[in-house]
Write an enzyme that holds these catalytic residues in place. Structure first.
Site, PDB file in Angstrom:
ATOM      1  CB  VAL A  14      13.589  -5.265 -14.701  1.00 28.29           C
ATOM      2  CG1 VAL A  14      12.422  -5.509 -15.687  1.00 28.29           C
ATOM      3  CG2 VAL A  14      14.955  -5.817 -15.572  1.00 28.29           C
ATOM      4  CE  LYS A 105      16.891 -12.889 -19.050  1.00 28.31           C
ATOM      5  NZ  LYS A 105      17.412 -11.653 -18.722  1.00 28.31           N
ATOM      6  CD  GLU A 129       9.341  -9.381 -27.444  1.00 27.22           C
ATOM      7  OE1 GLU A 129      10.666  -9.656 -27.439  1.00 27.22           O
ATOM      8  OE2 GLU A 129       8.643  -9.633 -28.196  1.00 27.22           O
ATOM      9  CB  VAL A 132      14.702 -13.503 -25.556  1.00 31.09           C
ATOM     10  CG1 VAL A 132      15.901 -13.530 -26.727  1.00 31.09           C
ATOM     11  CG2 VAL A 132      14.407 -14.850 -25.225  1.00 31.09           C
ATOM     12  N   GLY A 134      16.257  -8.128 -24.050  1.00 28.71           N
ATOM     13  CA  GLY A 134      15.618  -7.148 -23.538  1.00 28.71           C
ATOM     14  C   GLY A 134      14.599  -6.165 -24.333  1.00 28.71           C
ATOM     15  CB  ILE A 136      15.172  -6.611 -29.456  1.00 33.15           C
ATOM     16  CG1 ILE A 136      16.575  -5.610 -29.056  1.00 33.15           C
ATOM     17  CG2 ILE A 136      15.254  -6.840 -30.996  1.00 33.15           C
ATOM     18  CD1 ILE A 136      17.980  -6.430 -29.426  1.00 33.15           C
ATOM     19  CE  LYS A 205      19.405 -12.749 -22.091  1.00 33.92           C
ATOM     20  NZ  LYS A 205      20.619 -11.948 -22.044  1.00 33.92           N
TER      21      LYS A 205
END
Lengths: 436, 436
Positions: A14, A105, A129, A132, A134, A136, A205
């Protein structure tokens, strides 16, 4: 305009995605944010990797604690994961007056209350953001998009690994173990897949979504968590015949007695849109009293989808870091002094419907015994499927779908059914939600 | 804490819903917003209705202009609709330093540039979540949730009336006219359904999404708009046989040459999640370069779903009205000085795939003539379906799906095909998008 300076902790999947997207879309992001967002320092234990990914574009260090105390850094992005050093770093960053963006998370579900309290006291933002689903923007939808509503329940496919495994089990009729191996070979499951397949990642999550939907503290320790490791291919088939698909759902529902908070394999009607979310995709269905049902769908993991959420938070923080804290969205969506003490319900108090598969002797009266026990416990039957016994077999499968009842009643009925002489072995019990 | 005062213009369906939800969820909304949001005055030409709905809970007037000049009013909610008096009221409210929340897609799509310029000059917010897709927080997702991305395209089912009609036409095999009458009887279509069935309402919403996705001005006058009135039941059937479903889509795509901005009936693969959005529901599919595809689904109209969006905006404005404008999200998602002049492409320059239905003589050589013309225009064929002629018929249907080409090439090929002696009447042409 002067750039805002980011210290990035962790340049793995990430982190690398965040670095790449910030660079590739620098102009587009600046057009939106009003000023450049610049990664000024990256910390990673693997210095060689950090140097390779950043290619000299910013400072690199193996000392993450130096980054959270770096006077040049405005925002710390924590992408290390886990509850150990990540927690210390986030708390230290807050103490130093840095804003924090995190995808962690596990950390928020278990130590979020402490972290958000510290952030509020210090007047800094902790944005999450990416924690949870990814890419969305579900945190934004829950915290800001649905503020008019009393949110009634959330049901989410929020773990891509398990959804991939369940899709493959159904498509190919393969057992769990075989598909898990395939998922590991494809990179959809980790070498140690425990967090995913046992439902723990989904529960982290779900805990976060439950808190911001209902205005309650994070209570991961109260969540009921059941993974997909014991799920059998035949139950996926039987469910299909009855018009249902099995998904690992995170479900949280507000009732008058308390909040349900549970992750388990769940039968849902095939005709629902969310039942058709396949492969590693994620989707979250939210029921609000004014808006009704809304659904949010997309990639729940991966370098760039998760980076998309991290950077959206960076843009938000860039806009709001000079604003009064009262101008910002509260961390848990509700004002800190208006958090509710509505308890999380024990699983025995949860109301749901059930799928029961029983191995029974193929002789008269068996069904009468079973249905009498269900009636005794005030559990009514919605549908039933009785298989013809295989050639030469003296036993057969009965599948029963029930209407809603308390889990305690289902437990009692199942114990009595298993004690019948005509029923062999344990009953297979799955939960069922109509999501309507 | 002191309430923020709202002046509500129009107490029809959405106005009534807004009033009801604000009242019912007062406590929940205050827990989030940090202070009460109070409707202090309602303006409606129908004073009796206004009195009935509000039940003495607030002032009522038939003079909307008095409300936008009322010193007590902090935020004006415009729910009158249309471009006439609504425009004057919104401009006057801005001039008076009021923040504005509006559900008026027609007004924003046609006069948004002027309105947002005035609001920015005055330092007030004009919020418009309710203008697109009702209760789905799609404006927030596009403006804030996906800021990391170069958005590549958006495809949306953004008109519930037409989606209801198309679902019914497919389910029941009925012609357009019959289903329209049914929709009118059920209240899904208005007495004068022109704006919906001709695609104008969808084009208004698409214009708004296109502007905030790509950072371009509102350019409704450049949109290509084709409704569903000429759609025939047989094409829905043929599409189904080929694995496609027909939806009225609003599509906007960024290409190097310019922005596509078009509303028309579109074949999409049945296996796509968005193809399974049925009835009056809305869904918007957004493709970003980092996040990939995300989808947002929910009720696109109705009193409380639309009120959900109006009130979410009220909460945002309540939080941000005391902040510096630099702390707020820019109206069109991009900084006003960074709006792009990328042109909207004329339809002849748009690249898409096609569904063609031709009525042809059932004799040798016909297909060769048609395929030669397509080849001449460099249009390649993806699939073909030739029907056996009905008993005693000398003519039959040929259905051709093409690969992507420019609309100009398709126009040229169709003109030449229609000129063939063996082809009778006009070709039926629909567009097709794979949405992948």
């Amino acid at each position: 305009m002067k750039p805002i300076n980011v210290g990035l902790l962790g340049i793995g999947t990430v982190g690398g995605g965040t670095f790449a997207v910030l660079k590739r879309n620098e102009e587009e992001i600046t057009r939106r944010a009003g000023r450049p967002i610049r990664i000024s320092v990256v910390a990673d234990k693997n210095l060689a990797l950090a140097n390779q990914v950043t290619g000299g574009a910013c400072r690199v260090t193996d000392d993450a604690f130096a980054v959270v105390s770096d006077p040049e850094v405005d925002i710390v992005v924590e992408l290390i994961g886990g509850y150990g050093v990540a927690r210390q770093l986030v708390m230290k960053a807050i103490e130093n007056g840095k804003h924090v963006v995190t995808a962690n998370k596990a950390l928020l579900a278990t130590h979020g209350n402490e972290i958000f309290a510290a952030a509020s006291a210090k007047g800094v933002i902790v944005a999450f953001e990416a924690a949870v689903a990814g890419g969305i923007p579900i945190i934004k939808a829950l915290r800001e998009g649905l503020t008019a509503n009393r949110i009634q329940w959330i049901a989410g496919i929020i773990n891509g690994t398990t959804n991939f495994i369940l899709s493959e089990m159904r498509d190919k009729g393969l057992p769990f173990e075989a598909v898990l191996k395939e998922a590991q070979a494809l990179g959809y499951a980790e070498a140690d897949p425990t967090f995913d397949i046992e439902g723990i990642d989904a529960a982290h999550k779900l805990t976060i979504m439950s808190a911001i939907a209902f205005g309650i503290p994070m209570q991961f320790d109260k969540a009921y968590v059941e993974g997909i490791t014991r799920l059998q291919a035949q139950d996926i088939r039987y469910a299909e015949q009855l018009g249902y698909r099995i998904k690992l759902l995170g479900i949280t529902r507000r009732t008058e007695a308390g909040v349900e908070l549970r992750v388990h394999p769940t039968l849902i009607p095939t005709k629902r849109l969310i039942a058709n979310v396949e492969g590693a995709m994620n989707a979250v269905l939210v029921q609000g009293d004014a808006v009704g049902a809304t659904l949010y769908y997309g990639k729940g993991a991966g370098a760039e989808p998760t980076a998309s959420a991290v950077i959206a938070d960076l843009v938000d923080v860039t806009r709001l870091h000079t604003a009064d804290p009262g101008n910002r969205v509260p961390h848990l969506a509700f004002q800190p002094d208006r958090i509710s003490d509505l308890p999380v319900l024990p699983m025995s108090e949860v109301q749901t419907s059930y799928y029961l598969r029983l191995r029974v002797a193929d002789k008269p009266g068996v069904l009468a015994d079973i249905t009498r026990i269900l009636a005794d416990e005030a559990i009514s039957i919605d549908a039933m499927l009785q298989k013809e016994p295989d050639e030469g077999e003296a036993q057969t499968d009965i599948i029963i779908l029930t209407h809603q009842c308390k889990e305690a009643a289902a437990d009692a009925a199942i114990a009595r059914i298993e004690a019948l002489e005509t029923v062999s072995g344990k009953a297979t019990r799955l939960r069922l939600e109509s999501l309507s």
